[in-house]
Motif scaffolding. Structure first.
Motif, short mmCIF file in Angstrom:
data_model
loop_
_atom_site.label_atom_id
_atom_site.label_comp_id
_atom_site.label_asym_id
_atom_site.label_seq_id
_atom_site.Cartn_x
_atom_site.Cartn_y
_atom_site.Cartn_z
N GLY A 50 45.35 2.59 -79.36
CA GLY A 50 46.62 2.18 -78.77
C GLY A 50 46.66 0.68 -78.54
N ALA A 51 47.89 0.17 -78.36
CA ALA A 51 48.05 -1.26 -78.09
C ALA A 51 47.40 -1.63 -76.77
CB ALA A 51 49.53 -1.63 -78.07
N ILE A 52 47.40 -0.69 -75.82
CA ILE A 52 46.85 -1.01 -74.51
C ILE A 52 45.36 -1.34 -74.65
CG2 ILE A 52 46.29 1.37 -73.79
CD1 ILE A 52 47.79 -1.33 -71.52
N TYR B 65 55.78 -6.08 -69.42
CA TYR B 65 55.19 -4.73 -69.45
C TYR B 65 54.15 -4.58 -68.33
CZ TYR B 65 52.12 -1.05 -71.45
OH TYR B 65 51.34 0.04 -71.65
N TYR C 64 51.03 -14.08 -72.97
CA TYR C 64 51.36 -12.74 -73.48
C TYR C 64 52.87 -12.61 -73.62
CZ TYR C 64 52.22 -7.69 -73.20
OH TYR C 64 52.67 -6.40 -73.43
N ILE D 157 56.25 -10.28 -75.57
CA ILE D 157 56.76 -9.12 -76.32
C ILE D 157 58.06 -9.60 -76.97
CG2 ILE D 157 57.41 -6.67 -76.17
CD1 ILE D 157 56.20 -6.80 -73.23
N ASN E 263 60.05 -4.85 -73.37
CA ASN E 263 59.89 -3.95 -72.24
C ASN E 263 59.55 -4.82 -71.04
OD1 ASN E 263 59.18 -2.00 -70.39
ND2 ASN E 263 57.33 -1.33 -71.44
N ASP F 239 52.77 -8.77 -78.46
CA ASP F 239 52.84 -7.30 -78.41
C ASP F 239 54.09 -6.87 -79.18
OD1 ASP F 239 53.31 -4.64 -77.61
OD2 ASP F 239 52.38 -4.96 -75.65
N ALA G 282 55.17 -3.70 -79.80
CA ALA G 282 55.33 -2.24 -79.61
C ALA G 282 56.68 -1.70 -80.12
CB ALA G 282 55.14 -1.90 -78.14
N TYR G 283 57.75 -2.49 -79.99
CA TYR G 283 59.09 -1.97 -80.34
C TYR G 283 59.68 -2.64 -81.57
CZ TYR G 283 58.32 -0.02 -75.80
OH TYR G 283 57.76 0.67 -74.77
N THR H 223 51.15 -0.91 -82.15
CA THR H 223 50.94 0.50 -81.81
C THR H 223 51.73 1.42 -82.74
OG1 THR H 223 51.18 2.18 -80.08
CG2 THR H 223 52.83 0.45 -80.09
N SER I 121 52.47 4.34 -81.36
CA SER I 121 52.94 5.30 -80.35
C SER I 121 54.44 5.56 -80.41
CB SER I 121 52.61 4.80 -78.94
OG SER I 121 51.24 4.85 -78.70
N LYS I 122 55.22 4.55 -80.74
CA LYS I 122 56.67 4.70 -80.69
C LYS I 122 57.24 5.05 -82.07
CE LYS I 122 55.71 2.72 -76.78
NZ LYS I 122 55.75 3.28 -75.46
N ARG J 170 47.01 8.06 -79.98
CA ARG J 170 46.48 6.84 -79.35
C ARG J 170 45.95 5.88 -80.41
NH1 ARG J 170 48.60 5.60 -76.59
NH2 ARG J 170 47.35 4.44 -75.13
C1 LIG Z 1 55.23 -3.40 -74.52
C2 LIG Z 1 54.25 -2.28 -74.63
N1 LIG Z 1 53.02 -2.51 -75.09
C3 LIG Z 1 52.12 -1.54 -75.21
C4 LIG Z 1 52.41 -0.24 -74.84
C5 LIG Z 1 51.33 0.81 -74.93
O1 LIG Z 1 51.20 1.25 -76.20
P1 LIG Z 1 50.07 2.29 -76.59
O2 LIG Z 1 50.61 3.65 -76.41
O3 LIG Z 1 49.78 2.00 -78.03
O4 LIG Z 1 48.88 2.00 -75.76
C6 LIG Z 1 53.67 0.06 -74.35
C7 LIG Z 1 53.98 1.44 -73.95
O5 LIG Z 1 54.82 1.73 -73.17
C8 LIG Z 1 54.61 -0.98 -74.24
O6 LIG Z 1 55.84 -0.77 -73.74
#
Ligand SMILES: Cc1ncc(COP(=O)(O)O)c(C=O)c1O
Length: 400
Positions: free
Chosen positions: A109-111, A135, A178, A180, A185, A213, A215-216, A242, A244-245, A252
């Motif tokens: 995951g990105a986290i 975030y 950091y 986005i 988000n 980041d 993510a979106y 990620t 995830s979305k 993960r």
């Molecule tokens: C901006 C941002 N980065 C990372 C994540 C986490 O992503 P992952 O599920 O890959 O850990 C989220 C999830 O809500 C997010 O909004």
């Protein structure tokens, strides 16, 4: 007579860095998800209708029937070769730059990418600049390494890069910045194209690393995207991505793409966290990309989220009292609401739950307590047919 042993007080033994309240914020967001009958605009979860159940089942059956071992085995720390190749190919297709073999690793995951960056770069008291708001998971991740997190404001075009430049000129010395840049988000805005090159120039001039980041990024409604920061400046940007979305979060699976020496550090840090991201998810995603399924899936997901977003924006227009403002996202999962007359969003969140509506107060997304009159509204998971009702109920609690 035997004396009953005292219940151990583990908090006395906890490391100093874990004594803070780092975990509270996300728990508060997730709490709404479990409450039955709440129309929730709280969590930023994908809609389960986007999950590729049948295709995942097909692939699993194939892996089992073929006697394939790699999907079920440990993977190299950097990632399985096929999955790395699939992600590199996708980055080339959607960001116009293919990372070299030493410029990419697969993460849980990105986290985890953020965690590995924090672990590799941050000592106690080091400075991390974030967008204000940002975030929550990132604030928590950087703070877990005892970093000082400072927010630079955003406007409708994203991070105020001029303001960052002024603060750098005034002596601010971050190790990491950091951002986005796409469908942020929680603010639901994107960094305009003309601010991107100046931002990476600041990194070159002042010697900090940008953590981008994305993510979106692939969930845009219009099929348009400004160049990623990493594609503009692979020398000073590490990108956290990620699946995830766009695929599903149950695997993960994410990535980090950046300068080779940075990636080598992240691989070393990963060796003493989880050692490798799950091979099963890597193989599933690789096949999903190779068969072209990801593009079909993305087209459907974008249309679904666009429809939900439009419904929510129409409901806000219809029900919110004069003086309220909100952002109009062109992708992603979120809009950012500003209450009229400095309203109290935390109080609103409490009253909203009593009326069966879940929201997240904006102060959770700032490292410094700002955002008291802001609300993050997520349209990704809420049932489409409940959006109007939910916003009407929420609006009835907002004082003009
Ligand atoms: C901006 C941002 N980065 C990372 C994540 C986490 O992503 P992952 O599920 O890959 O850990 C989220 C999830 O809500 C997010 O909004």
């Amino acid at each position: 007579m035997a004396v009953a042993p005292e219940t151990p007080r583990w908090d006395r033994l906890l490391a100093a860095r874990t004594r803070g309240e780092v975990g509270e914020g996300i728990a508060a967001v997730l709490a709404f998800l479990g409450v039955p009958d709440v129309i929730s605009f709280a969590g930023g979860f994908p809609d389960p209708r986007t999950f590729p159940r049948e295709r995942a089942a097909t692939l699993l059956a194939e892996f089992a029937a073929d006697g394939e071992a790699s999907a079920f085995q440990y993977a190299p720390t950097r990632g399985l070769a096929g999955a790395l190749d699939a992600i590199a190919g996708r980055l080339e297709a959607v960001q116009d730059r293919r990372p070299g073999d030493d410029e990419l690793l697969i993460t849980s995951g990105a986290i985890e990418a953020l965690e590995l960056v924090g672990k590799s770069f941050l000592d106690r008291g080091d400075l991390v600049v974030v967008e204000g708001p940002t975030y929550l998971g990132a604030i928590m991740a950087f703070r877990s390494f005892e970093a000082e997190v400072v927010a630079v404001p955003m406007d409708e075009h994203g991070l105020e890069v001029d303001e960052l430049e002024r603060r750098l000129a005034g002596g601010l010395r971050p190790k990491l910045v950091y951002a986005i840049p796409d469908h942020q988000n929680p603010a639901g805005v994107s960094l305009s194209a003309d601010r991107r090159a100046p931002l990476v120039e600041l990194a070159r001039r002042h010697g900090f690393l940008i953590v981008e980041d994305v993510a979106y990024r692939e969930l845009d409604f219009d099929g348009e995207a400004a160049p990623s920061l990493w594609s503009l400046a692979p020398d000073v940007v590490v990108q956290a991505g990620t699946t995830s979305k766009t695929f599903f979060p149950g695997v993960r699976l994410g990535w980090a793409a950046g300068p080779a020496d940075v990636c080598a550090r992240l691989v070393a840090a990963k060796q003493n966290t989880d050692q490798c991201a799950g091979a099963l998810g890597q193989r599933l995603f690789e096949e999903y990309v190779r068969r072209g399924w990801i593009d079909e899936q993305l087209a459907q997901s974008r249309a679904l989220y666009r429809r939900k977003c439009e419904r929510m924006l129409a409901a806000l227009e219809r029900w919110m009292p004069a003086g309220s403002r909100w952002t109009s996202p062109r992708g992603g999962f979120f809009s950012w609401l500003t209450l009229p007359g400095g309203g109290d969003a935390a109080e609103l969140a409490r009253r909203a739950v009593e009326r069966g509506v879940g929201i997240v107060p904006g102060s959770l997304f700032f490292p410094d307590g700002r955002g008291g009159d802001n609300v993050r509204l997520s349209f990704s998971l809420v049932d489409e047919t409940s959006i109007d009702d939910g916003i009407e109920r929420l609006a009835s609690l907002v004082t003009p």
